[in-house]
Design an enzyme around this catalytic site. Structure first.
Site: not given
Length: 381
Positions: A90, A338, A368
């Site tokens: 991510c 996302h 994160c």
């Protein structure tokens, strides 16, 4: 060390899973933001770009074979412009920005394009090779869209829980209630619905707006959703980020590059940090990265990626020095989406644009990362 400037930052609208961008290949999404980014700086000679660095989390389908290099070629850059793809899950898009920042800071390049891309809609199923030739039974396809797959059996089982279960663990640790998660998610949608992203969003065909924003959601609607990962849990589809498609890119340079481009920069990148924790508590991964990057300074602009409401609220519980009122003022990934490899570049660009609008300030972008990591970047204007 050279000063590193963010000249510009662009992103596509973020598409829903199976939505308006699902028909666009990820290498084409990446090429689109590169091309549009350079079109906004016509004085820049494309041959002067020292590298194209892109983040990508999955890389199992059309984003294989170094999507950064593919994007550079598809965008029409000279064949002499190199490209490299990086993967910190991510955090991949932010990792790309950090690597570009470091290259410029040490004088290895003067101008670099950095960004990230993900098409979760087009992430393929993969078929692992069998342990022996000509197996008699059926073979199982594995989805590459999100999360753990093909897990090494030597990995500790508590480390390999589903991402949503990891958010539940953060909620348990910090007593984050279902109501507070839903309230946070509602605020994300409300802020995103009112926000003006015109300076940074470049349309893709007729797609001009982020598809996941729900202006009409409510606490009552969110309360009706069932827990998605644990029976009796608090994490739902409504207080989690969705699956998405999108790309983002930033134009970074040193003072010489800035003079050649002839534009006022949005901001300067002045620091970054990485941290790691137990994999199952990945949601709290950016806490130490934020502290290391800020070094006690107080930011005026904060973008903290919203993988889950529980994760953001858990981070804020561990970071009392951060004012929650300035975090994600235009909504976050719960509303906007996302697209894994693009998100770090998106929020870094968002901070740069907000600093430019304010005229001055200290900005923080952080997120994160699955398997227990966190990244942070500091910008100033």
């Amino acid at each position: 060390m050279n000063e590193v400037y963010v000249v510009d930052a662009v992103r596509t609208p973020i598409g829903r899973y199976g939505g308006a961008l699902s028909g666009v290949r990820p290498d084409d999404l990446a090429a689109h933001v590169v091309k549009e980014l350079l079109a906004r700086s016509p004085a820049l000679d494309p041959a002067a770009i020292g590298d194209v660095v892109f983040g990508n989390a999955n890389g199992a389908g059309e984003d294989n074979r170094n999507v950064a290099r593919m994007a550079a070629l598809l965008a029409g850059l000279p064949v002499t412009v190199p490209g490299v793809t990086v993967n910190r899950l991510c955090g991949s898009g932010m990792e790309a920005v950090i690597q570009a920042y470091r290259a410029i800071a040490v004088g290895a390049a003067s101008v670099v394009v950095a960004g990230g891309v993900e098409s979760m809609s087009r992430a393929p199923w993969v078929l692992p090779k069998p342990s022996r030739a000509f197996p008699a039974g059926n073979q199982e396809l594995v989805s590459t869209t999100l999360g753990w797959r093909l897990v090494n059996p030597r990995m500790a089982p508590e480390w390999t829980v589903a991402l949503g279960e990891g958010a539940e663990l953060v909620a348990d640790r910090h007593a984050v209630s279902r109501e507070s998660q839903d309230a946070y998610a509602l605020a994300s949608h409300q802020k995103a619905a009112k926000a003006d992203f015109g300076a940074e969003v470049v349309p893709v065909g007729e797609v001009v707006r982020d598809e996941s924003i729900r202006e009409d959601t409510s606490m009552a609607a969110l309360a009706r959703l069932k827990p998605a990962f644990r029976e009796g849990g608090t994490v739902t589809a409504g207080n989690s980020s969705p699956l998405n498609d999108g790309a983002a890119a930033l134009l970074l340079c040193d003072a010489d590059g800035l003079a050649a481009i002839g534009r006022e920069p949005l901001a300067r990148i002045t620091g970054s940090a990485v941290s790691a924790i137990e994999p199952q508590y990945f949601g709290l991964g950016p806490v130490e990265a934020i502290r290391k990057a800020l070094r006690g300074r107080e930011p005026s602009v904060v973008e903290l990626n919203e993988a889950f409401a529980a994760q953001v609220l858990g981070c804020l519980a561990e970071l009392p020095e951060l004012d929650p009122a300035i975090v994600n003022p235009r909504g976050g990934a719960i509303a906007l989406g996302h697209p894994l490899g693009a998100s770090g570049a998106r929020i870094t660009g968002a901070v740069a644009h907000q600093l430019a609008t304010a005229g001055s300030g200290l900005g923080l972008a952080a997120l994160c990362i699955g398997v227990g990591q966190g990244l942070a970047v500091v910008l100033e204007r």
